[in-house]
Design a protein around this motif. Structure first.
Motif, PDB file in Angstrom:
ATOM      1  N   PHE A  48       0.832  -1.196   0.000  1.00 56.73           N
ATOM      2  CA  PHE A  48       0.000   0.000   0.000  1.00 56.73           C
ATOM      3  C   PHE A  48       0.870   1.251   0.000  1.00 56.73           C
ATOM      4  O   PHE A  48       1.940   1.274   0.604  1.00 56.73           O
ATOM      5  CB  PHE A  48      -0.864   0.063   1.272  1.00 56.73           C
TER       6      PHE A  48
ATOM      7  N   THR B 180      -3.579   7.195   1.039  1.00 57.86           N
ATOM      8  CA  THR B 180      -4.193   5.887   0.806  1.00 57.86           C
ATOM      9  C   THR B 180      -4.618   5.264   2.130  1.00 57.86           C
ATOM     10  O   THR B 180      -5.778   4.932   2.315  1.00 57.86           O
ATOM     11  CB  THR B 180      -3.217   4.941   0.069  1.00 57.86           C
ATOM     12  N   LEU B 181      -3.686   5.120   3.046  1.00 58.22           N
ATOM     13  CA  LEU B 181      -4.012   4.563   4.359  1.00 58.22           C
ATOM     14  C   LEU B 181      -4.309   5.654   5.385  1.00 58.22           C
ATOM     15  O   LEU B 181      -5.131   5.460   6.272  1.00 58.22           O
ATOM     16  CB  LEU B 181      -2.866   3.681   4.866  1.00 58.22           C
TER      17      LEU B 181
ATOM     18  N   PRO C 295      -5.902   7.584  10.294  1.00 62.24           N
ATOM     19  CA  PRO C 295      -6.190   6.680   9.170  1.00 62.24           C
ATOM     20  C   PRO C 295      -7.533   7.078   8.564  1.00 62.24           C
ATOM     21  O   PRO C 295      -8.389   7.632   9.252  1.00 62.24           O
ATOM     22  CB  PRO C 295      -6.311   5.303   9.815  1.00 62.24           C
ATOM     23  N   TRP C 296      -7.711   6.815   7.275  1.00 66.45           N
ATOM     24  CA  TRP C 296      -9.023   7.021   6.666  1.00 66.45           C
ATOM     25  C   TRP C 296     -10.029   6.151   7.414  1.00 66.45           C
ATOM     26  O   TRP C 296      -9.663   5.101   7.966  1.00 66.45           O
ATOM     27  CB  TRP C 296      -8.992   6.652   5.186  1.00 66.45           C
TER      28      TRP C 296
ATOM     29  N   THR D 132      -9.863   2.330   6.853  1.00 70.29           N
ATOM     30  CA  THR D 132      -8.547   1.712   6.685  1.00 70.29           C
ATOM     31  C   THR D 132      -8.352   0.480   7.553  1.00 70.29           C
ATOM     32  O   THR D 132      -7.996  -0.588   7.061  1.00 70.29           O
ATOM     33  CB  THR D 132      -7.422   2.731   6.972  1.00 70.29           C
TER      34      THR D 132
ATOM     35  N   LEU E  50      -7.928  -3.463   6.365  1.00 67.14           N
ATOM     36  CA  LEU E  50      -6.741  -4.269   6.655  1.00 67.14           C
ATOM     37  C   LEU E  50      -7.115  -5.539   7.417  1.00 67.14           C
ATOM     38  O   LEU E  50      -6.585  -6.613   7.143  1.00 67.14           O
ATOM     39  CB  LEU E  50      -5.719  -3.444   7.422  1.00 67.14           C
TER      40      LEU E  50
END
Length: 185
Positions: free
Chosen positions: A27, A32-33, A107-108, A111, A115
């Motif tokens: 990633f 993104t994360l 974190p979004w 996220t 994961l």
């Protein structure tokens, strides 16, 4: 023109799908994360706005992923501050600002659930962030406990990464010393 033959969707749906062999997942980190760009924008804008100029999201988008010596020169020139602010000083002020904002980087929303849903695949992060910045982003309380049993480690060869990209092995650590303070995944 002759009509194209139509596929029978029923035949396609009845075929079992082959599961692709996935060795691991890599990633990107920022954007993104985690939501890094919001904090970064504040830190980039503050030195510019303190000197009576503005810093737009359009300008920000043009420098994402570039090196500090490049983005600082580009921004200082674009804002017309060349006689008032050196690129080196601007970068220094940015890093002072962002250091104060690391705790606000989250974190979004989905996220960690994503994961977790990916199960036991080995995971890694590819980032152009300097190691010190990466470490600060990773220790802000967004860590997860190590899985039991431990997931396989994903090995990334830094020699195969393109210039400017750091491949960082990042897994749910099996012991506190098995990787730095990086336990997001």
């Amino acid at each position: 023109a002759p009509a194209r033959p139509r596929r029978k969707s029923r035949q396609i749906a009845e075929r079992p799908m082959a599961r692709p062999e996935i060795e691991g997942l890599i990633f990107d980190l920022d954007g993104t994360l985690i939501d890094y760009e919001g904090a970064s924008h504040v830190a980039l804008a503050q030195p510019i706005e303190a000197r009576g100029r503005s810093f737009s999201w359009e300008m920000h988008a043009q420098i994402v992923g570039t090196k500090p010596e490049d983005w600082s020169a580009r921004i200082v020139e674009a804002t017309g501050l060349v006689s008032d602010l050196t690129p080196a000083r601007y970068a220094e002020e940015y890093f002072e600002q962002i250091d104060e904002l690391y705790a606000s980087i989250k974190p979004w929303p989905a996220t960690l659930a994503l994961l977790d849903a990916l199960g036991d695949y080995p995971m890694a992060i590819a980032t152009s962030s300097p190691r010190a910045s990466f470490e600060k982003k990773m220790v802000r309380g967004h860590t997860r406990p190590a899985p039991s049993p431990p997931r396989p480690r994903l090995r990334c060869d830094i020699g195969t990464a393109h210039e400017g990209l750091n491949w960082v092995e990042l897994v749910r650590c099996t012991t506190p010393t098995s990787c730095a303070s990086s336990e997001l995944l």
